[in-house]
Every structure is written in C-alpha cells, then in structure tokens.
Design a protein around this motif. Structure first.
Motif, PDB file in Angstrom:
ATOM      1  N   GLN A  21     -28.595  43.948  23.048  1.00 45.29           N
ATOM      2  CA  GLN A  21     -28.852  44.923  21.751  1.00 45.29           C
ATOM      3  C   GLN A  21     -30.416  44.926  21.413  1.00 45.29           C
ATOM      4  OE1 GLN A  21     -26.848  46.664  19.556  1.00 45.29           O
ATOM      5  NE2 GLN A  21     -24.899  46.294  21.023  1.00 45.29           N
ATOM      6  N   ARG A  22     -31.096  44.083  21.457  1.00 48.81           N
ATOM      7  CA  ARG A  22     -32.663  43.856  21.378  1.00 48.81           C
ATOM      8  C   ARG A  22     -33.382  44.418  22.546  1.00 48.81           C
ATOM      9  NH1 ARG A  22     -33.119  38.420  21.645  1.00 48.81           N
ATOM     10  NH2 ARG A  22     -33.961  38.891  23.757  1.00 48.81           N
ATOM     11  N   ASP A  23     -33.101  44.148  23.882  1.00 45.65           N
ATOM     12  CA  ASP A  23     -33.787  44.467  24.769  1.00 45.65           C
ATOM     13  C   ASP A  23     -33.581  45.785  25.611  1.00 45.65           C
ATOM     14  OD1 ASP A  23     -35.457  42.272  24.389  1.00 45.65           O
ATOM     15  OD2 ASP A  23     -34.291  41.047  26.071  1.00 45.65           O
TER      16      ASP A  23
ATOM     17  N   LEU B 144     -32.571  45.436  40.435  1.00 44.28           N
ATOM     18  CA  LEU B 144     -32.903  46.656  39.278  1.00 44.28           C
ATOM     19  C   LEU B 144     -33.858  45.867  38.093  1.00 44.28           C
ATOM     20  CD1 LEU B 144     -31.970  49.416  39.018  1.00 44.28           C
ATOM     21  CD2 LEU B 144     -30.304  48.596  37.504  1.00 44.28           C
ATOM     22  N   ARG B 145     -34.771  46.992  37.739  1.00 39.52           N
ATOM     23  CA  ARG B 145     -35.836  46.307  36.764  1.00 39.52           C
ATOM     24  C   ARG B 145     -35.941  47.073  35.501  1.00 39.52           C
ATOM     25  NH1 ARG B 145     -41.309  47.037  39.387  1.00 39.52           N
ATOM     26  NH2 ARG B 145     -41.926  44.930  38.295  1.00 39.52           N
ATOM     27  N   PHE B 146     -36.141  46.690  34.394  1.00 40.00           N
ATOM     28  CA  PHE B 146     -35.980  47.355  33.017  1.00 40.00           C
ATOM     29  C   PHE B 146     -37.341  46.986  32.136  1.00 40.00           C
ATOM     30  CE2 PHE B 146     -31.935  45.722  34.667  1.00 40.00           C
ATOM     31  CZ  PHE B 146     -31.147  46.909  34.575  1.00 40.00           C
ATOM     32  N   ILE B 147     -37.786  47.962  31.422  1.00 39.16           N
ATOM     33  CA  ILE B 147     -38.605  47.770  30.450  1.00 39.16           C
ATOM     34  C   ILE B 147     -37.855  47.460  29.151  1.00 39.16           C
ATOM     35  CG2 ILE B 147     -40.360  48.944  29.114  1.00 39.16           C
ATOM     36  CD1 ILE B 147     -40.880  50.956  31.678  1.00 39.16           C
TER      37      ILE B 147
ATOM     38  N   ASP C 177     -49.818  50.139  34.807  1.00 36.00           N
ATOM     39  CA  ASP C 177     -50.163  49.969  33.394  1.00 36.00           C
ATOM     40  C   ASP C 177     -49.337  49.431  32.287  1.00 36.00           C
ATOM     41  OD1 ASP C 177     -51.153  50.869  30.903  1.00 36.00           O
ATOM     42  OD2 ASP C 177     -50.628  53.088  31.212  1.00 36.00           O
ATOM     43  N   PRO C 178     -49.141  48.032  32.245  1.00 38.35           N
ATOM     44  CA  PRO C 178     -48.261  47.244  31.690  1.00 38.35           C
ATOM     45  C   PRO C 178     -48.592  47.180  30.103  1.00 38.35           C
ATOM     46  CG  PRO C 178     -49.718  45.761  32.737  1.00 38.35           C
ATOM     47  CD  PRO C 178     -50.241  47.339  33.159  1.00 38.35           C
ATOM     48  N   ARG C 179     -49.553  47.806  29.605  1.00 32.24           N
ATOM     49  CA  ARG C 179     -49.997  47.879  28.132  1.00 32.24           C
ATOM     50  C   ARG C 179     -48.965  46.929  27.442  1.00 32.24           C
ATOM     51  NH1 ARG C 179     -50.748  54.259  26.908  1.00 32.24           N
ATOM     52  NH2 ARG C 179     -49.290  54.192  28.622  1.00 32.24           N
ATOM     53  N   ASP C 180     -48.086  47.477  26.489  1.00 34.18           N
ATOM     54  CA  ASP C 180     -47.227  46.779  25.697  1.00 34.18           C
ATOM     55  C   ASP C 180     -45.709  46.358  26.307  1.00 34.18           C
ATOM     56  OD1 ASP C 180     -48.989  46.864  23.833  1.00 34.18           O
ATOM     57  OD2 ASP C 180     -48.256  48.601  22.959  1.00 34.18           O
ATOM     58  N   MET C 181     -45.666  46.803  27.882  1.00 36.69           N
ATOM     59  CA  MET C 181     -44.314  46.818  28.477  1.00 36.69           C
ATOM     60  C   MET C 181     -43.930  45.347  28.869  1.00 36.69           C
ATOM     61  SD  MET C 181     -44.302  50.657  29.795  1.00 36.69           S
ATOM     62  CE  MET C 181     -45.896  51.051  30.397  1.00 36.69           C
ATOM     63  N   ARG C 182     -42.879  45.055  28.691  1.00 41.56           N
ATOM     64  CA  ARG C 182     -42.233  43.664  29.352  1.00 41.56           C
ATOM     65  C   ARG C 182     -41.324  44.187  30.126  1.00 41.56           C
ATOM     66  NH1 ARG C 182     -38.429  39.847  27.318  1.00 41.56           N
ATOM     67  NH2 ARG C 182     -37.914  41.294  25.625  1.00 41.56           N
ATOM     68  N   VAL C 183     -41.225  43.651  31.485  1.00 40.95           N
ATOM     69  CA  VAL C 183     -40.436  43.844  32.455  1.00 40.95           C
ATOM     70  C   VAL C 183     -39.456  42.760  32.764  1.00 40.95           C
ATOM     71  CG1 VAL C 183     -39.844  44.561  35.139  1.00 40.95           C
ATOM     72  CG2 VAL C 183     -41.972  45.744  33.789  1.00 40.95           C
ATOM     73  N   LEU C 184     -38.169  43.238  32.617  1.00 39.76           N
ATOM     74  CA  LEU C 184     -36.993  42.385  32.913  1.00 39.76           C
ATOM     75  C   LEU C 184     -36.424  42.500  34.221  1.00 39.76           C
ATOM     76  CD1 LEU C 184     -35.207  42.785  29.642  1.00 39.76           C
ATOM     77  CD2 LEU C 184     -36.831  40.994  29.956  1.00 39.76           C
TER      78      LEU C 184
ATOM     79  N   THR D 234     -32.318  52.864  28.410  1.00 39.20           N
ATOM     80  CA  THR D 234     -33.263  51.783  28.808  1.00 39.20           C
ATOM     81  C   THR D 234     -33.790  52.335  30.195  1.00 39.20           C
ATOM     82  OG1 THR D 234     -31.928  50.101  28.053  1.00 39.20           O
ATOM     83  CG2 THR D 234     -33.495  49.403  29.389  1.00 39.20           C
ATOM     84  N   VAL D 235     -35.172  52.069  30.074  1.00 40.97           N
ATOM     85  CA  VAL D 235     -36.112  52.644  31.247  1.00 40.97           C
ATOM     86  C   VAL D 235     -35.836  51.653  32.457  1.00 40.97           C
ATOM     87  CG1 VAL D 235     -38.250  53.364  32.260  1.00 40.97           C
ATOM     88  CG2 VAL D 235     -37.550  53.967  29.962  1.00 40.97           C
ATOM     89  N   HIS D 236     -35.330  52.105  33.544  1.00 39.56           N
ATOM     90  CA  HIS D 236     -35.286  50.979  34.578  1.00 39.56           C
ATOM     91  C   HIS D 236     -35.588  51.718  36.044  1.00 39.56           C
ATOM     92  CE1 HIS D 236     -31.614  53.673  34.238  1.00 39.56           C
ATOM     93  NE2 HIS D 236     -31.266  53.146  35.543  1.00 39.56           N
ATOM     94  N   GLY D 237     -35.962  50.820  36.932  1.00 36.61           N
ATOM     95  CA  GLY D 237     -36.259  51.497  38.321  1.00 36.61           C
ATOM     96  C   GLY D 237     -36.142  50.327  39.308  1.00 36.61           C
ATOM     97  N   ALA D 238     -36.455  50.387  40.412  1.00 31.32           N
ATOM     98  CA  ALA D 238     -36.238  49.477  41.614  1.00 31.32           C
ATOM     99  C   ALA D 238     -36.976  49.315  42.879  1.00 31.32           C
ATOM    100  CB  ALA D 238     -34.772  49.561  42.207  1.00 31.32           C
ATOM    101  N   ARG D 239     -37.645  48.611  43.368  1.00 30.13           N
ATOM    102  CA  ARG D 239     -38.449  48.526  44.461  1.00 30.13           C
ATOM    103  C   ARG D 239     -37.617  49.084  45.599  1.00 30.13           C
ATOM    104  NH1 ARG D 239     -39.079  43.451  42.176  1.00 30.13           N
ATOM    105  NH2 ARG D 239     -41.135  43.370  41.356  1.00 30.13           N
ATOM    106  N   GLY D 240     -38.487  49.281  46.749  1.00 26.90           N
ATOM    107  CA  GLY D 240     -37.777  49.736  47.956  1.00 26.90           C
ATOM    108  C   GLY D 240     -37.146  48.252  48.473  1.00 26.90           C
ATOM    109  N   ASN D 241     -36.174  48.373  49.499  1.00 26.34           N
ATOM    110  CA  ASN D 241     -35.659  47.292  50.223  1.00 26.34           C
ATOM    111  C   ASN D 241     -36.355  46.960  51.348  1.00 26.34           C
ATOM    112  OD1 ASN D 241     -34.110  45.406  51.203  1.00 26.34           O
ATOM    113  ND2 ASN D 241     -32.377  46.473  51.582  1.00 26.34           N
TER     114      ASN D 241
END
Ligand SMILES: O=C(O)CCC(=O)C(=O)O
Length: 269
Positions: free
Chosen positions: A11-13, A138-141, A178-185, A201-208
């Motif tokens: 709920q929080r993140d 998978l990665r999330f802001i 540009d990390p500014r206030d963003m914390r990546v999970l 929730t904004v998300h993305g992933a690196r290549g494999n």
C-alpha cells in the motif's frame, strides 16, 4: 500467504515481493508459458528487438489450461484481494513476457494503468518469474502509484506516443540517470516468488545479459472500486467488442470474480 507487513508495504510503496507465494505451481506455469510461445495469439509481439528475443503475449488464459488453473486454483486471487484491501478479486488478464539470454533491450519505465481501460485505487499485478532472476528482475519506483499525474504511455517497440492525443502526462522518468527523489525497489527472486504491484506503479527491467532465460507470467487483478474508463485510443489489451461504458464495473462474464469463490454475479455490460 501474505503478511500484514507485506500488505502495508504494498500500500505504501506500490510494490512488494512475496516470497514463495506460488511454490508448487511453477511446473504448471512453465508448461503454460511454453504452450503460449508455441501457440501465440494475434497479440503476440517480438518488440522489434534486433538482438536476442523479447516475446510477449496476453489474454490467453481461456485457451491455456495451465494459466486458467493457476488463476482459479492457486492462492493468487485471495492474496490479490488481501493486498488490495478489497472484498473481491476480479481477474483482468494474463501477460507472458520472455527475455531470452543475450537480449539487451530494456523494458522501458512505464505505468500499466494508462494503457488499460481501468481506473481505481484497488488494482494489482503479480509478476511471477519462472526461473531465478537477479539483474534482469522487475524494478519499481517506490511511491509512484501516488503521483498526481500519469506517466506518458509509449510504444515498447519504438518509444513513440501510445495515444495520438491525451491528457497531461508526466514525462517517462529515468531513475538511473536522474534519481532525484526516486527510490528504486528490486529483488532477487527465486521460482515461486512473486512481486505484487499496483497498475499505477512505474516499473521497468534491464535487458537479459545472463546465460539463463527470463520467462515471466504477469497476472492482473482489479478490486471493488475498479471501473471502466474511456481512453483516447485503442487500449492494450484492446478487448474488441467489450461494450462497456464509462463508470461501469468490468463485465464479469469476460473478467470473472475469482475471490471469494462463487461470489460472481454474472453481471454483464
Ligand atoms: O517482464 C518485463 O520485462 C516487464 C513486465 C511488465 O511490465 C509487467 O508485467 O507489467
């Protein structure tokens, strides 16, 4: 299956990793992914990659029995309802995403919500990798599900605008440059683990870049407050002929209420 702390974190993140929630279901999941790749639908895409392979396809659960069993019989529906703090969990769609070894193409940072015809505070996707994932996870802001405007949706193939016109968007962020206030999970995940995330929730992933396949199934759910919303163009998935109108609940004959078991009203648009 999901702890009070994990629900609080979700709920929080806007994202949380739930270890082992699908232990015991992975053989079925892998068989389903292989069946889907062998029998792709009209929506299957190779995402215009020139190196490696990035396959994705969606809305196949009614013809892939392995997926239907996971959706109806595994703990996912109940866990979805608990995570969303919803009385019900209504199934939206399945999405297979496979990055074969040696595929440098990243999955662009994005929110799923703007591509869908659904609005609401109670939404959740389960991203379930079929094998251990480390860098290709998978990665999330964190907290981006509460941003006051949606992120511009773009085509994964060429980054062009997904809709021709539209509302006010936030430009696609890049928390790496540009990390500014963003914390990546992000989490190293074992087979049986799932990450749960809100459609916003904004998300993305690196290549494999690893020698292992990175096969994943995403299962997408909506809760009590989800409603149909008209978008400025064809949505993804499009669900042609759905016949729903602004403000309606999603029709239950296409999007079944799986939790609580036997609770569907059979309501149609
Ligand atoms: O697997 C990926 O690379 C992307 C997954 C994703 O964007 C999703 O499941 O919504």
């Amino acid at each position: 299956m999901i702890t009070a702390q994990q629900i609080e974190d979700f709920q929080r993140d806007g994202a949380v990793m739930v270890p082992g929630v699908l232990t015991g279901w992975m053989e079925l999941l892998r068989d389903g992914i292989e069946r889907n790749m062998a029998e792709p639908s009209q929506y299957a895409s190779e995402n215009a990659v020139t190196e490696g392979r990035f396959f994705d396809d969606y809305v196949n659960w009614t013809r892939i029995p392995e997926f239907e069993r996971i959706i109806r019989e595994s703990p996912v529906a109940e866990v979805a309802a608990r995570a969303m703090r919803s009385q019900t969990a209504q199934f939206f769609h399945d999405h297979v995403l496979v990055k074969e070894p040696g595929t440098p193409k990243p999955t662009p940072w994005h929110q799923d919500g703007p591509y869908y015809f659904v609005t609401g505070e109670q939404t959740v996707s389960f991203w379930i990798p079929a094998e251990k994932v480390e860098a290709a996870t998978l990665r999330f802001i964190a907290g981006s599900h509460r941003w006051d405007k949606p992120v511009r949706p773009v085509s994964w193939a060429d980054d062009s605008d997904f809709y021709e016109s539209g509302q006010e968007w936030i430009e696609v962020p890049d928390p790496d440059s540009d990390p500014r206030d963003m914390r990546v999970l992000e989490w190293v995940m074992q087979p049986g683990d799932a990450v749960l995330f809100d459609f916003r929730t904004v998300h993305g992933a690196r290549g494999n870049f690893t020698p292992s396949r990175r096969r994943a199934l995403s299962l997408r759910w909506v809760g009590d407050d989800a409603r149909y919303v008209q978008r400025p163009g064809r949505t993804s998935p499009p669900f042609p002929g759905h016949d729903m109108r602004e403000g309606q609940k999603l029709r239950e004959d296409w999007f079944p209420v799986i939790w609580p078991a036997g609770s569907g009203t059979g309501e149609t648009a």
